[in-house]
Design a protein around this motif. Structure first.
Motif, PDB file in Angstrom:
ATOM      1  N   CYS A   1      33.548  -1.719 -10.141  1.00 56.51           N
ATOM      2  CA  CYS A   1      33.746  -2.528  -8.938  1.00 56.51           C
ATOM      3  C   CYS A   1      34.521  -1.808  -7.852  1.00 56.51           C
ATOM      4  CB  CYS A   1      34.473  -3.822  -9.310  1.00 56.51           C
ATOM      5  SG  CYS A   1      33.498  -4.958 -10.318  1.00 56.51           S
ATOM      6  N   LEU A   2      35.463  -0.971  -8.221  1.00 53.96           N
ATOM      7  CA  LEU A   2      36.312  -0.309  -7.232  1.00 53.96           C
ATOM      8  C   LEU A   2      36.181   1.209  -7.278  1.00 53.96           C
ATOM      9  CD1 LEU A   2      39.620  -2.386  -7.595  1.00 53.96           C
ATOM     10  CD2 LEU A   2      37.702  -2.786  -6.037  1.00 53.96           C
ATOM     11  N   GLY A   3      36.330   1.793  -8.453  1.00 53.93           N
ATOM     12  CA  GLY A   3      36.420   3.243  -8.570  1.00 53.93           C
ATOM     13  C   GLY A   3      35.166   3.983  -8.169  1.00 53.93           C
ATOM     14  N   LEU A   4      33.994   3.449  -8.530  1.00 48.21           N
ATOM     15  CA  LEU A   4      32.750   4.135  -8.214  1.00 48.21           C
ATOM     16  C   LEU A   4      32.550   4.235  -6.704  1.00 48.21           C
ATOM     17  CD1 LEU A   4      30.131   5.462  -9.051  1.00 48.21           C
ATOM     18  CD2 LEU A   4      29.114   3.183  -9.304  1.00 48.21           C
ATOM     19  N   ALA A   5      32.803   3.144  -5.991  1.00 48.30           N
ATOM     20  CA  ALA A   5      32.691   3.174  -4.531  1.00 48.30           C
ATOM     21  C   ALA A   5      33.659   4.198  -3.936  1.00 48.30           C
ATOM     22  CB  ALA A   5      32.960   1.789  -3.951  1.00 48.30           C
TER      23      ALA A   5
END
Length: 495
Positions: free
Chosen positions: A59-63
């Motif tokens: 949810c956060l790290g990939l972006a």
């Protein structure tokens, strides 16, 4: 913004507790409590699997990695897709037919070794703690960034509700919460992404915010377990760890047993693949926006910084509150799944199996996760989760693949493989963290540890060929015969 963020986080926590705690079903056996009486339908189980998998990293790290390193990071979701294909093709049906319901149970059932059971449980605990620490640290980063509260407030905001939900109704409560949270995450992250994208492409957005360096003390220079390395070897390492590590994640494997039968279990995996395919279309949008508007931000902060940067004012505050709510839904969903899976494995190993021992184990695992979070420094959630994937790929992948498909595997071989794969992974990750010169192995651990674990298991098993379990033919037949021909007797009775 503070009011919007606190309202969003509070709403998610209250909703989760209400869904998971109100009117929990009473179960008479620990197996029913731990596996929701094996009565979870495929759509609910698939949504729960997807919710567990879409953790802080997704949810956060990939972006954030896409914003930082560019289009090379778009390959990362392919590892998730490949992992579920491997799980479906090689593991789901035979593992479900074995009748065991934890990886520790499977190890003892297959090889008849209580020592191997304890080693397997320790490995499950290590992987679970890595996952918990990643969720706790991400929650601390989010809450500190948006509200100024200390990081430990974020840890407790995830740990306390997760423990309460797991203790209240076991797997059934956790499944309901996770399925609800997946749809919440999908709607929130998709809706906010579309609003921000339209603002950028269709309206006159403010000038991009230029942040010198990183937006906080959390970013660690370099990479870890291959995560964040845009080179071809780095990407291949991440894909290998994700594809082979998925099958050994304790909170994913336990889902195989929550369905009524093997056919439903396979359908659950297919549903999860479809839902994840839809969800992973969203992080690239945030990554592109982050690369334009918040360059240099910490990877876990990119998504949350975008609304206030692109749309200052009330609208941006509302979007930030919604994204914070979606982020906490991700932290809580994964934490609940890990606590149930690891708590079940630990309780069945160290004491007589009962609902009480399961609840005690869940509380102890949560406390251990909080302690580990306090003793470690926050880093990128993707890097921390990739450590868990790498450890799983180097330990449980060889155990499951060889244990299911090779009759000559012995308990000594499994011990050698687990110690080789797990030990090498720990050493290489530590060497990379402290900056020791360990060559390519430290930069790309999965590429070295997974083959080493397979070789150690095969060679040691051939050397100890006389220790192959005497009932191996019956065990292999049980796993590979169609379910209507397999024995319906509980596998635990053969221990």
């Amino acid at each position: 913004m503070l009011a919007a963020v606190l309202a969003g986080v509070a709403a998610v926590l209250v909703l989760s507790v209400v869904v998971g705690v109100v009117r929990p079903r009473r179960y008479t056996t620990v197996e029913q409590f731990y596996l929701a009486a094996r009565a979870v339908p495929p759509w609910s189980n698939g949504a729960a699997i997807s919710s567990e998998y879409t953790s802080a990293a997704a949810c956060l790290g990939l972006a954030g990695l896409i914003a930082t390193h560019g289009s090379q990071m778009l390959w990362y979701p392919v590892g998730a897709a490949a992992g579920f294909v491997v799980l479906l093709a090689l593991v789901v049906a035979p593992l479900r037919r074995s009748g065991t319901y934890t990886l520790s149970d499977f190890a003892q059932w297959r090889f008849g070794s209580s020592g191997l059971r304890r080693l397997t449980t320790c490995t499950v605990l290590a992987i679970g703690l890595v996952y918990l620490v990643a969720q706790f640290h991400a929650a601390g980063v989010v809450l500190r960034l948006l509200t100024g509260l200390p990081a430990w407030c974020g840890w407790l905001a995830v740990a306390v509700p997760a423990v309460g939900i797991a203790l209240a109704g076991g797997m059934r409560s956790v499944t309901r919460v996770q399925a609800t949270q997946f749809w919440l995450k999908l709607v929130v992250f998709t809706g906010c992404a579309l609003v921000l994208w339209c603002t950028w492409r269709c309206l006159a957005a403010p000038e991009p915010l230029r942040i010198p360096g990183f937006a906080g003390p959390y970013e660690r220079a370099g990479t870890l377990a291959g995560a964040g390395d845009p080179s071809l070897p780095g990407i291949l390492t991440v894909l290998l760890a994700s594809a082979l590590g998925t099958m050994g994640l304790p909170h994913i494997v336990v889902r195989v047993y929550a369905n009524p039968d093997g056919r439903s279990a396979r359908r659950s995996i297919v549903v999860a693949q479809v839902l994840l395919g839809v969800f992973f279309l969203i992080p690239p949008l945030y990554g592109i926006l982050g690369r334009v508007h918040v360059p240099g931000a910490h990877s876990d902060e990119v998504v949350l910084l975008l609304p206030s940067t692109m749309m200052p004012g009330a609208v941006g505050d509302v979007l930030t509150g919604l994204l914070a709510a979606g982020a906490f839904a991700a932290f809580l969903a994964t934490s609940c799944g890990v606590l149930v899976a690891v708590g079940g494995a630990v309780s069945s190993c160290v004491s007589r199996v009962s609902v009480t021992s399961f609840r005690v184990a869940v509380a102890v695992v949560a406390a251990a996760g909080l302690g580990a979070a306090a003793l470690t420094s926050p880093g990128s959630s993707v890097m921390l989760v990739l450590v868990g994937f790498s450890l799983s790929a180097a330990t449980f992948c060889p155990l499951l693949v060889l244990g299911i498909w090779w009759r000559r595997l012995t308990a000594a071989g499994v011990v050698a493989g687990l110690l080789t794969g797990g030990g090498l992974t720990a050493v290489l990750v530590y060497a990379d963290l402290v900056g020791l010169k360990a060559g390519l192995a430290a930069a790309y651990p999965a590429a070295f540890t997974v083959p080493s674990a397979f070789v150690a298991m095969v060679v040691t098993s051939l050397v100890t060929r006389g220790r192959v379990p005497g009932n191996v033919d019956a065990l292999m037949a049980r796993m590979h015969w169609p379910e209507d021909r397999s024995s319906r007797q509980d596998a635990r009775s053969s221990f």
